[in-house]
Design an enzyme around this catalytic site. Structure first.
Site, PDB file in Angstrom:
ATOM      1  CE  LYS A 155      16.205  49.701  15.015  1.00 47.24           C
ATOM      2  NZ  LYS A 155      15.452  48.540  15.528  1.00 47.24           N
ATOM      3  CD  GLN A 159      14.371  45.511  13.759  1.00 44.88           C
ATOM      4  OE1 GLN A 159      15.300  46.099  14.277  1.00 44.88           O
ATOM      5  NE2 GLN A 159      13.162  46.036  13.682  1.00 44.88           N
ATOM      6  CG  ASP A 166      15.541  46.900  21.072  1.00 46.27           C
ATOM      7  OD1 ASP A 166      15.350  48.057  20.661  1.00 46.27           O
ATOM      8  OD2 ASP A 166      15.683  45.912  20.330  1.00 46.27           O
TER       9      ASP A 166
END
Ligand code: GUN
Length: 300
Positions: free
Chosen positions: A53, A97, A120
């Site tokens: 990412k 994460q 997200d």
């Protein structure tokens, strides 16, 4: 029949190019889009995802800041960091994460993220907005699947889409995106999960079959209607002594067998994975844009 391969890497590259353009526009107006990535512990898969990412951030001109924290940290310390990132005006997107270590309640942590920085799309506010059809940050994998289908000229409207898996990250947002009215949606959606009896009866009715169960090779050829479009969301590590790292990545679909039945199929790797990362970049540019736009306060 041999299926057309739906190339997620090429499609993701096209999206990254578009994001690069948006980032340049933001730069010109004095904004440096910034993603704060939070990685707790040293799970190898999570480390690899975050590295990927951040590499994507570099490639499109998004600044990324990594917060690496020990696996035995407390929940309250993590919540404190999120609070700091929420109030840091130079940070537009926050990515925590998952999974988090077991002493930390991930729902609590996600709820702490300011929804306008929730790139997200996991915050209940964003999930709720998605469900009722308001503008939101959509979870990157489901949003990436819609983009992948649209850009591969696969008709979604009016089609029967069967989603295998009901996770908060993929299955639930996926079904909610697909049932919305409008372009790239308007589908009839069936969701199957571990409690579904005779799952193959449903999967065989799918015009578009989306597999997100996290089990290697779960979807076999007899579970797919001839001519269906198959999207493989699985990223499973299986041991392989002949591979450089000692493992290889396989999807939830038995690719070799299903490609002879399906009309089109997304591979693993090179399918949904790169799209997830591209949509994260898309969402981060959008967050930076909202941070500078007056309408932001009306949106959230
Ligand atoms: N873990 C597995 N998939 C994801 C994702 O899309 N975002 C985050 N933050 N963690 C994940």
């Amino acid at each position: 029949m041999t299926a057309r391969i739906i190339d997620g890497k090429a499609t993701a590259d096209a999206i990254l190019n578009e994001v690069r353009g948006r980032v340049l526009e933001l730069n010109a107006s004095g904004t440096e889009p910034t993603l704060a990535a939070v990685l707790v512990g040293d799970d190898p898969a999570s480390m690899a995802y975050v590295k990927n990412k951040r590499r994507a951030c570099d490639s499109v001109g998004i600044r990324s800041v990594l917060h690496r924290l020990p696996g035995d940290m407390s929940q309250s310390a993590l919540l404190e960091l999120i609070t700091e990132l929420n109030s840091d005006q130079s940070v537009h997107g926050i990515l925590v994460q998952l999974p988090l270590p077991e002493q930390i309640n991930s729902h609590r942590v996600i709820e702490e993220i300011n929804p306008v920085k929730d790139v997200d799309g996991f915050h209940p506010v964003n999930i709720g907005r998605l469900v009722i059809g308001l503008d939101s940050f959509s979870s990157c994998t489901p949003a990436g699947i819609i983009e992948l289908l649209l850009r591969a000229d696969v008709r979604i409207e009016g089609q029967h889409v069967v989603v295998l898996g009901r996770s908060n990250i993929v299955g639930k947002p996926m079904m909610n995106l697909l049932v919305q009215k409008g372009r790239g949606a308007n589908a009839t959606v069936t969701v199957c999960h571990s409690g579904t009896r005779d799952l193959a009866t449903f999967s065989r009715q799918a015009d578009i079959l989306i597999a997100a169960v996290g089990r290697p090779g779960f979807v076999t050829a007899d579970m797919v209607k001839p001519g269906a479009v198959v999207i493989d969301v699985g990223i499973n590590r299986v041991d392989d002594a002949s591979a450089r790292r000692g493992y290889r990545l396989v999807g939830d679909v038995d690719f070799d067998a299903v490609k002879d039945v399906a009309a089109a199929i997304s591979p693993v790797p090179g399918g949904v994975g790169p799209m997830t990362v591209a949509m994260l970049m898309w969402n981060t540019a959008k967050a930076a844009q909202y941070a500078t736009a007056e309408e932001n306060s009306r949106l959230y």
